[in-house]
Scaffold this motif. Structure first.
Motif, PDB file in Angstrom:
ATOM      1  N   VAL A  85      -5.677  -1.596   8.711  1.00 58.99           N
ATOM      2  CA  VAL A  85      -6.595  -0.716   9.437  1.00 58.99           C
ATOM      3  C   VAL A  85      -5.726   0.176  10.306  1.00 58.99           C
ATOM      4  CG1 VAL A  85      -8.536  -0.579  11.021  1.00 58.99           C
ATOM      5  CG2 VAL A  85      -8.361  -2.508   9.454  1.00 58.99           C
ATOM      6  N   LEU A  86      -5.799   1.480  10.078  1.00 57.83           N
ATOM      7  CA  LEU A  86      -4.876   2.387  10.750  1.00 57.83           C
ATOM      8  C   LEU A  86      -5.627   3.414  11.574  1.00 57.83           C
ATOM      9  CD1 LEU A  86      -2.680   2.731   7.592  1.00 57.83           C
ATOM     10  CD2 LEU A  86      -2.048   1.480   9.644  1.00 57.83           C
ATOM     11  N   ASP A  87      -5.288   3.451  12.855  1.00 59.46           N
ATOM     12  CA  ASP A  87      -5.939   4.385  13.773  1.00 59.46           C
ATOM     13  C   ASP A  87      -4.849   5.231  14.433  1.00 59.46           C
ATOM     14  OD1 ASP A  87      -7.869   5.638  15.226  1.00 59.46           O
ATOM     15  OD2 ASP A  87      -8.765   3.820  16.047  1.00 59.46           O
ATOM     16  N   GLY A  88      -5.257   6.169  15.263  1.00 60.28           N
ATOM     17  CA  GLY A  88      -4.290   7.006  15.983  1.00 60.28           C
ATOM     18  C   GLY A  88      -3.398   7.763  15.005  1.00 60.28           C
ATOM     19  N   ARG A  89      -2.091   7.741  15.298  1.00 53.85           N
ATOM     20  CA  ARG A  89      -1.145   8.393  14.393  1.00 53.85           C
ATOM     21  C   ARG A  89      -0.357   7.343  13.616  1.00 53.85           C
ATOM     22  NH1 ARG A  89       2.643  10.489  17.627  1.00 53.85           N
ATOM     23  NH2 ARG A  89       1.648   9.642  19.473  1.00 53.85           N
ATOM     24  N   SER A  90      -0.915   6.157  13.507  1.00 54.27           N
ATOM     25  CA  SER A  90      -0.153   5.064  12.907  1.00 54.27           C
ATOM     26  C   SER A  90      -0.019   5.251  11.395  1.00 54.27           C
ATOM     27  CB  SER A  90      -0.831   3.733  13.199  1.00 54.27           C
ATOM     28  OG  SER A  90      -2.088   3.684  12.565  1.00 54.27           O
ATOM     29  N   ARG A  91       0.913   4.520  10.859  1.00 55.96           N
ATOM     30  CA  ARG A  91       1.187   4.654   9.441  1.00 55.96           C
ATOM     31  C   ARG A  91       1.408   3.285   8.828  1.00 55.96           C
ATOM     32  NH1 ARG A  91       6.005   8.201   6.724  1.00 55.96           N
ATOM     33  NH2 ARG A  91       5.395   7.765   4.595  1.00 55.96           N
ATOM     34  N   GLY A  92       0.833   3.075   7.669  1.00 60.74           N
ATOM     35  CA  GLY A  92       1.013   1.814   6.970  1.00 60.74           C
ATOM     36  C   GLY A  92       1.634   2.057   5.617  1.00 60.74           C
ATOM     37  N   VAL A  93       2.665   1.290   5.312  1.00 62.86           N
ATOM     38  CA  VAL A  93       3.315   1.402   4.010  1.00 62.86           C
ATOM     39  C   VAL A  93       3.195   0.047   3.341  1.00 62.86           C
ATOM     40  CG1 VAL A  93       5.489   1.841   2.806  1.00 62.86           C
ATOM     41  CG2 VAL A  93       4.963   3.089   4.921  1.00 62.86           C
ATOM     42  N   PHE A  94       2.782   0.058   2.101  1.00 66.45           N
ATOM     43  CA  PHE A  94       2.732  -1.201   1.361  1.00 66.45           C
ATOM     44  C   PHE A  94       3.394  -0.996   0.008  1.00 66.45           C
ATOM     45  CE2 PHE A  94       0.800  -3.872  -1.879  1.00 66.45           C
ATOM     46  CZ  PHE A  94       1.024  -5.130  -1.344  1.00 66.45           C
ATOM     47  N   ASN A  95       4.310  -1.876  -0.304  1.00 64.67           N
ATOM     48  CA  ASN A  95       4.932  -1.844  -1.619  1.00 64.67           C
ATOM     49  C   ASN A  95       4.866  -3.257  -2.166  1.00 64.67           C
ATOM     50  OD1 ASN A  95       7.148  -2.322  -3.530  1.00 64.67           O
ATOM     51  ND2 ASN A  95       7.590  -0.167  -3.196  1.00 64.67           N
ATOM     52  N   GLY A  96       4.125  -3.441  -3.226  1.00 65.27           N
ATOM     53  CA  GLY A  96       3.968  -4.789  -3.766  1.00 65.27           C
ATOM     54  C   GLY A  96       4.423  -4.831  -5.207  1.00 65.27           C
ATOM     55  N   ARG A  97       5.443  -5.612  -5.469  1.00 66.71           N
ATOM     56  CA  ARG A  97       5.963  -5.683  -6.827  1.00 66.71           C
ATOM     57  C   ARG A  97       5.686  -7.065  -7.392  1.00 66.71           C
ATOM     58  NH1 ARG A  97      11.536  -3.473  -9.156  1.00 66.71           N
ATOM     59  NH2 ARG A  97      10.702  -1.686  -8.072  1.00 66.71           N
ATOM     60  N   ILE A  98       5.174  -7.086  -8.590  1.00 63.46           N
ATOM     61  CA  ILE A  98       4.983  -8.359  -9.290  1.00 63.46           C
ATOM     62  C   ILE A  98       5.899  -8.338 -10.493  1.00 63.46           C
ATOM     63  CG2 ILE A  98       3.366  -9.802 -10.576  1.00 63.46           C
ATOM     64  CD1 ILE A  98       1.124  -8.562  -8.864  1.00 63.46           C
ATOM     65  N   ILE A  99       6.766  -9.328 -10.582  1.00 65.93           N
ATOM     66  CA  ILE A  99       7.663  -9.403 -11.741  1.00 65.93           C
ATOM     67  C   ILE A  99       7.278 -10.642 -12.545  1.00 65.93           C
ATOM     68  CG2 ILE A  99      10.070  -9.568 -12.517  1.00 65.93           C
ATOM     69  CD1 ILE A  99      10.867  -8.548  -9.706  1.00 65.93           C
ATOM     70  N   VAL A 100       7.089 -10.443 -13.827  1.00 70.02           N
ATOM     71  CA  VAL A 100       6.849 -11.591 -14.699  1.00 70.02           C
ATOM     72  C   VAL A 100       8.047 -11.672 -15.641  1.00 70.02           C
ATOM     73  CG1 VAL A 100       5.319 -12.652 -16.388  1.00 70.02           C
ATOM     74  CG2 VAL A 100       4.352 -11.273 -14.545  1.00 70.02           C
TER      75      VAL A 100
END
Lengths: 477, 445
Positions: free
Chosen positions: B323-338
């Motif tokens: 949940v991002l408010d103001g000038r905030s920043r969210g980065v998500f990097n999700g890697r699934i390796i099989v």
């Protein structure tokens, strides 16, 4: 070997070499070669300058290696950058064309000659690097539509070329686009005037011939305000033992309320069972929705090439503009594909849809790599992405690398991806109903790709289904 | 010398001083581990945004500040200051670290059940050197990350939890890392090693906190090892000062039929980067990553997760809500390796981001890398403002516009909290989420 594997490994059906004299420039690349290409084509000064600028920039660039593909280094000095069939004079009718050339088109099933009236498709066939036949020009001319080879366009409409060339894919865009800008030999040009709905599907059939001649074609399509065009691009190449580099550039410009539909079926030589030979397909394709409520739609079916590396993209600049990308990529044998799209949302209420279907069989590696970027001003922008992968065989790979970058909080963006194999229960059900395993697979795969196929024009949809069948024959046992 | 190179030199010099400062008395294997860490840090240097893994997160503010190792006698927080960061009513046992150093006065380890070890790493190195040696630094996390390498280079203290085979720890163990306001900005290389032997069960609440407004760097590494059939739950509550930087690496490795749950919750810090890697190295193992990040002001959160399916018949579930408010920043990097041969893998990943303001920004990169064919893998990501349809529904039920917004926003956090198994912790976090999302603002603490 299972029956599906045996079918995957079947020889390439479109491999043949037409033996005619080619007028070729010696291998290697330097400013003199570029000047020679430009001179041979009788180009205006601005174009030569543009080529040289691109070449000088190319020299400062490094070949990108970030894609999820592996290949031996390319020796750019070993490539011949220009090759055209010897006969340079213009023909009055197809009878005067070298029969061997016509035979090539015959094998490819190009609707030239008698077929042209029956099929109703205007064809600009590029045989290696120079256009040898253009049909239906008169019909199109009546509507004011310009559809010709790139060289003709440079001669006859230099103002349009100068205005739009490199505006979507600048010559400095990337390594291969810069190389193309420096040495491109020919390609297609289409211009749809204001308010005109193109009465037929425009089609071009690219074909690579003459050993060691990388083909660097360039396509530019401009759709003026309120116009519509559907463009088909189909590919097939003869069997070769050495890798051939193919670095094309496609630029689309859609102005206010214009719509461009660009469909590709790509079936170049994928190399043999050990992955030897085959085409390197490193292509830059990009369209700009420059006008309000304009639309660009990319549909591609990629079954060929040893390595496919392309990301047809849309820059959604005009408010309310729409970008679409529908793709089926099949990798069998040792094919590698790193493909996807880029959707750059700039205008307000811009929409984009991405549907990507990857099928990996044998030792194929299939990567979806896409970027959705929603910039600050793109209020109310919307994106929907769906990337599904299907795995056939336990030695293939399917990878998904989407990049999602949202800088406007009113934008909505959804991404979904899944990876699965054909369920044994699905096959069992079909067999129980009397279908063979082969037919069951074909049916399931076609169902998997349905959302993309239904975007293709009729002729292509049939060809695409057939190609898919051939590529995957024998993949499931 | 460039700024990153100069900053790297600052830490290399600090490391030489560190070795000359009594840390040299470590056993040979630990000295070798540190040497490996500092060598790796020297090779990698600080990451720049030119690196794919760091494309969206610039560590320039960390590079620009010469964080020093804390001197001994700094200020020590009073016990009552810590209460807000500890669980009321649950988990009598706790390890408290001040600026990365064990604080026995604030900790409570008496009366641990048989088979359970919870002590500082410094003590464990003396009392159970072989047990520590068997697992410490074996995750390989420091090979990939300059920050993890730096942590290993300065390895001196941290938390050590060991649960013997077949032992079930009835209450959650608490580990708290607090940073105090120092005249000079300091760095704490927090280190945690959690080992659950065969069929053992343990829940650990690992919290990070700091004096309000203080500017410091927490560079944490947590390694979790779950043996055959073991169950380890790690709740990782990051409530750093809003002026602080938090860089963390969490690495878990699982044996056959084991279960690992990691719940990373990020409230604090100006810049927080968390790399999570879960290696499912045993058939039939199961993993849950359940994360929440709440950003406001100019906060920057970056979560990079890797779920590595190395063996067949394993399952992983990953949920990250932001949940991002103001000038905030969210980065998500999700890697699934099989990995090749990891058949019958079942893997699911979702990342949902709610953007509450015009200036907030989110980047999401779910990635699948699959080398086996009999698998079921999905990922999904969404980014956007509050769903108008949900608001309409609530308004049609008689809620005011503001209430409806608050409820939908709260639901985003509540979904993640609902997967947590410790009622006291859930209630505490629920209070924090409410204060943040329903109360309109409030501090990160």
């Amino acid at each position: 070997m299972t029956s599906i594997e045996s079918q995957v490994l079947q020889p390439y059906k479109y491999g043949f070499v037409t033996d005619i004299d080619s007028d070729t420039v010696p291998a290697g690349l330097n400013e003199d070669v570029i000047r020679l290409i430009s001179a041979k084509k009788g180009e205006p000064a601005f174009l030569l300058e543009w080529r040289l600028k691109a070449y000088r920039h190319w020299l400062t660039m490094k070949e990108p290696r970030w894609a999820n593909v592996t290949y031996a280094d390319i020796d750019y000095q070993a490539i011949r950058y220009y090759s055209s069939p010897k006969q340079q004079k213009k023909w009055d009718s197809l009878d005067q064309v070298d029969p061997k050339l016509l035979e090539t088109f015959e094998k490819l099933g190009i609707p030239l000659g008698e077929q042209k009236r029956l099929t109703g498709v205007a064809v600009d066939a590029v045989f290696d690097s120079v256009s040898v036949g253009t049909t239906f020009k008169e019909t199109l001319a009546k509507e004011g539509i310009i559809f010709c080879s790139f060289s003709d366009a440079v001669r006859e409409h230099p103002d349009l070329i100068e205005k739009y060339l490199g505006t979507v894919v600048p010559s400095s865009d990337n390594f291969f686009a810069a190389l193309n800008a420096a040495v491109f030999s020919d390609g297609s040009f289409a211009y749809i005037p204001k308010g005109v709905r193109c009465p037929m599907e425009l089609s071009t059939y690219f074909r690579i011939n003459a050993s060691s001649t990388g083909q660097f074609e360039r396509t530019l399509i401009v759709a003026e305000e309120g116009s519509y065009v559907s463009y088909l691009e189909g590919c097939s190449a003869p069997m070769r033992d050495e890798n051939q580099l193919h670095a094309a550039v496609v630029e689309l410009v859609a102005l206010d309320h214009a719509e461009i539909k660009y469909s590709t079926v790509q079936n170049w030589y994928p190399g043999d069972a050990e992955g030897k030979g085959g085409i390197y397909n490193f292509v830059t394709k990009r369209g700009i929705c420059a006008g309000r409520a304009s639309k660009i739609s990319w549909t591609q079916v990629e079954t060929g090439s040893a390595i496919t590396w392309k990301y047809p993209g849309c820059i959604l600049q005009g408010d309310d503009s729409i970008g679409e990308f529908y793709s089926v990529a099949v990798t069998a044998g040792r094919q590698q594909a790193d493909t996807g799209t880029k959707m750059i949302h700039i205008g307000k209420n811009t929409k984009s849809t991405i549907v990507s279907k990857g099928i990996s069989a044998g030792r194929g590696q299939n990567t979806y790599r896409g970027q959705v970027k929603i910039l600050k001003g793109a209020t109310g922008a919307r994106n929907y992405s769906q990337c599904d992968s299907m795995l056939i065989g336990d030695q293939c790979g399917a990878h998904t690398f989407p990049y999602i970058d949202v800088r406007n909080s009113t934008a909505t963006m959804e991404h979904e991806a899944s990876t699965s194999k054909i369920g044994e229960d699905q096959i069992f059900y079909c067999k129980q109903r009397g279908l063979s395993a082969e037919d069951a697979v074909s049916m399931i795969v076609n169902g998997f790709c349905k959302e993309v196929f239904r975007e293709l024009p009729m002729e292509f949809a049939v060809e695409a289904q057939n190609l898919l069948g051939i590529s995957l024959e024998g993949s499931v046992g | 010398m460039t700024a990153p190179a100069a900053a790297a030199e600052h830490y290399l010099a600090a490391h030489r001083a560190f070795l000359g400062n009594g840390a040299g008395a470590a056993p040979a294997w630990l000295a070798a581990l540190r040497a490996r860490g500092i060598a790796r840090f020297g090779e990698l240097g600080f990451p720049t945004t030119h690196l794919e893994e760091w494309r969206f997160t610039s560590v320039a503010p960390i590079v620009a500040t010469p964080f020093a190792l804390p001197h001994g006698g700094g200020t020590s927080p009073a016990e009552r200051d810590l209460e807000a960061f500890l669980l009321p009513g649950a988990g009598r046992h706790r390890l408290v670290f001040v600026n990365g150093r064990f604080a026995p006065r604030l900790s409570a380890t008496a009366g641990l059940p048989a088979g359970v070890t919870a002590m500082s790493l410094a003590e464990a190195l003396v009392r159970d050197p072989e047990g520590v040696r068997a697992h410490l630094g074996t995750s390989g996390a420091d090979a990939a990350s300059a920050f993890a390498a730096l942590n290993t280079a300065f390895l001196a203290d941290g938390a050590y939890v060991h649960v013997a085979a077949g032992t079930v720890v009835p209450e959650p163990l608490q580990i708290l890392f607090v940073a105090t306001a120092e005249p000079e900005p300091v760095v704490a290389h927090a280190r945690t090693l959690i080992v659950a032997e065969r069929l053992a069960q343990v829940a650990v609440v690992e919290s990070y906190a700091g004096a309000e407004g203080a500017r410091y760097l927490t560079n944490a590494v947590t390694e979790v090892v779950a043996g055959e059939g073991a169950r380890a739950e790690v709740y990782r509550i990051q409530r750093e000062s809003l002026g602080a930087f938090h860089v963390a690496t969490t690495h878990s490795r699982q044996g056959r039929d084991s279960v690992v749950h990691v719940h990373p919750v990020a409230f604090g810090a100006a810049l927080a980067r968390h790399d999570l890697t879960a290696v499912l190295d045993g058939a039939g193992s199961s993993c849950l990553l359940n994360g929440l990040y709440l950003g406001d002001g100019a906060q920057h959160f970056d979560h990079h997760t890797v779920i590595d399916h190395a063996q067949p018949h394993a399952e992983s579930h990953e949920y990250f809500n932001g949940v991002l408010d103001g000038r905030s920043r969210g980065v998500f990097n999700g890697r699934i390796i099989v990995r090749p041969g990891a058949q019958r893998t079942d893997s699911k990943q979702t990342n949902n981001n709610l953007l509450l303001s015009e200036e907030a920004r989110a980047d999401s990169q779910p990635q699948l890398e699959i080398y086996a064919d009999d698998v079921k893998c999905t990922h999904g990501a969404t980014l956007g403002p509050i769903d108008e349809k949900a608001l309409f529904y609530l308004k049609s039920r008689g809620l005011g516009a503001a209430e409806a917004r608050a409820l939908v926003t709260y639901g985003f956090g509540a979904e993640i909290l609902g997967r947590m198994a410790i009622p006291e912790l859930r209630a505490q976090l629920d209070g924090l989420v409410r204060a943040r999302l329903l109360g309109g603002g409030g501090s990160a603490g």
